[in-house]
Design an enzyme around this catalytic site. Structure first.
Site, mmCIF file in Angstrom:
data_model
loop_
_atom_site.group_PDB
_atom_site.id
_atom_site.type_symbol
_atom_site.label_atom_id
_atom_site.label_comp_id
_atom_site.label_asym_id
_atom_site.label_seq_id
_atom_site.Cartn_x
_atom_site.Cartn_y
_atom_site.Cartn_z
ATOM 1 N N ALA A 114 2.110 2.333 -6.661
ATOM 2 C CA ALA A 114 3.459 2.465 -7.244
ATOM 3 C C ALA A 114 3.998 0.968 -7.481
ATOM 4 O O ALA A 114 4.715 0.743 -8.737
ATOM 5 C CB ALA A 114 4.362 2.853 -6.137
ATOM 6 N N LEU A 115 3.605 0.045 -6.887
ATOM 7 C CA LEU A 115 3.983 -1.491 -7.178
ATOM 8 C C LEU A 115 3.164 -2.050 -8.344
ATOM 9 O O LEU A 115 3.834 -2.584 -9.264
ATOM 10 C CB LEU A 115 3.717 -2.388 -5.973
ATOM 11 C CG LEU A 115 4.159 -3.734 -6.192
ATOM 12 C CD1 LEU A 115 4.862 -4.272 -4.912
ATOM 13 C CD2 LEU A 115 2.866 -4.440 -6.545
ATOM 14 N N LYS A 169 11.157 -11.248 4.559
ATOM 15 C CA LYS A 169 10.995 -9.629 4.384
ATOM 16 C C LYS A 169 10.597 -8.950 5.639
ATOM 17 O O LYS A 169 11.142 -7.952 5.762
ATOM 18 C CB LYS A 169 10.030 -9.757 3.486
ATOM 19 C CG LYS A 169 9.494 -8.372 2.798
ATOM 20 C CD LYS A 169 10.417 -7.725 1.842
ATOM 21 C CE LYS A 169 10.080 -6.652 1.322
ATOM 22 N NZ LYS A 169 8.859 -6.245 0.773
#
Lengths: 307, 307
Positions: A10-11, A184
């Site tokens: 997806a990335l 993150k």
């Protein structure tokens, strides 16, 4: 710029598609979507408008791609044991490697194999999923903060960030990649794991007093560990945690990737997001007991007792 | 002895059946199995041999039973809001109430309503499940340790224990009921909750290094809290925990009741087994952080976000 995408999920597909649309020379290492992408190209269904790339240069073997200027790594970290072999054929004398993978330890793995000076890392804030073969769904966000693994802010990092920005990917070059990685993790560690473990989305976690308090407690543990890692500037825990909770409160029943991975019975990225941060925290005497408990429970779920 | 069983589930039906077979005058308050038990009696399928009681005195309303000598309470604690009303019609001037329910707070609830001098509590070590309507499955164990709520070792407690023993239920009267309750929690708190949360049985939990360490850590937290509750004799943590782990290691893929409750989407006994012990631990400054996290995660699972 000749760019190879290793890990076209997806990335990797989303960022690769944006860069190709902007005129970069993209080469995708593919598995699942090879046939569909070669035949029909790639459809990006994005909150900013859909687009179609009719022609995708896709490969099953990175040796067919040969040396490139930039390797973009989007591989799930549980596949890291094969990463070095996938990347090696892509390297020329001046090839840079940018890993956008989750968690800690990815830059180190690549630096050990190919030299620290080649390596950059980036933290991606992207909500995307794979759709049907040949499709990628962009649900929101997309910005990247990238930096050198073994240096401060370099011209190379700045140029790369500008190139991404020119392709419609908000991107900032930073001097302290390690700080970005830990920031993150302050979000990923509680939300990825708790959602995967309990099957509840981020909105449900925050709506329940007990799990909301747990999220905050785990965030506090991660900030304390981060602030002992020799960051150039420490993280202001209460302020940063407050921001994250406010931001997450605006997500409408968002399901983190790890929750989806567990629901679809795929392996989880436990080494990069839990084991390595726990190891680095313990190494500086900053135990993270609630994080350790979550890691144990997630890891238990990876066991195949039926096997 | 005229005995009423309130909460005729796997535990109430098994002990009631054993007592009736020994000649006691049993009266069961029933819901699910009312029709089947009135029509066909009760079948006990036991590791010690099956037996059948052709006639069961079953009732839908405790007012039909009237005053008894002993009320045996086996109700799931999440039904405690109705317990006092179920018990009240069963009381004569000298009726004793023995609660065999899980966790903490049950004796206090009954004592507040009916006076502390009536109340005894017991800790049951019983592996039993409900079978088809009219059946109860006895998988193993069965012994009880019982004691007075508001006194030490009394003749009444000893006589009751003898009566149970005479009915084939290994039973010991103890001077310190509170210690027995906490000892039971040292097992129940980790295993009930972790099995319910993760869907893994006790054998699987102990086979995984991470969750085994977590079990030990939680047991250590519970012992530390127990030893600040004013017990007559403190619990020797390492020795007791070692015994529990050895004993549990011999259980072959045992699924605690709370795990079965979660799998069958029934409510969990979180107040008695987690919230009340956490409250009492916090009251004496003995925080149980891993237990608190487990409680939060279990409680989150009780939320019906779809509703």
């Amino acid at each position: 710029m000749k760019i190879a995408v290793v890990g076209s999920g997806a990335l990797g597909l989303y960022y690769g598609a944006m860069l190709q649309r902007a005129g970069e020379d993209l080469h995708f290492l593919l598995r699942r979507d090879y046939e569909a992408l070669r035949r029909d190209g790639l459809i990006v269904r994005s909150v900013h408008g859909d687009f179609h790339l009719p022609q995708i240069r896709g490969y099953r073997d990175s040796r067919e791609i040969g040396p490139v200027d930039l390797v973009l790594v989007g591989l799930k970290t549980f596949a890291n044991p094969v990463l070095v072999d996938l990347v090696r054929p892509l390297l020329g004398p001046r090839t840079a490697i940018l890993t956008l993978q989750n968690g800690l330890g990815n830059e180190e793995l690549l630096a050990t194999a190919f030299g620290a000076e080649r390596i950059l890392g980036g933290v991606a804030f992207l909500c995307s999923n794979r759709g049907e073969p040949g499709e990628v769904l962009h649900l929101g966000e997309g910005r990247i903060r990238l930096g050198e693994f073994a240096a401060g802010l370099t011209p190379r990092a700045k140029e790369l960030a500008e190139r991404f920005c020119a392709a419609g990917i908000p991107c900032e070059a930073v001097a302290d990649l390690l700080r970005c990685r830990w920031e993150k993790l302050v979000w990923n560690i509680p939300f990825n794991g708790l959602c995967a473990l309990t099957g509840r989305d981020v909105t449900e976690l925050l709506a329940h007093a007990g799990s909301r308090a747990l999220v905050e407690k785990m965030m506090t543990e991660v900030v304390a560990a981060a602030n002992r890692q020799g960051l150039r500037e420490t993280i202001d825990g209460p302020a940063f945690i407050g921001q994250l909770l406010t931001m997450t409160g605006q997500m409408d029943h968002y399901r983190p990737s790890m929750m989806i991975d567990r629901q679809q019975q795929r392996p989880l990225e436990l080494a990069a997001i839990y084991a390595e941060p726990l190891k680095r925290a313990a190494a500086v005497g900053a135990e993270m007991p609630q994080v350790a408990m979550l890691h144990a429970l997630l890891d238990l779920g990876e066991e195949d007792f039926a096997g």
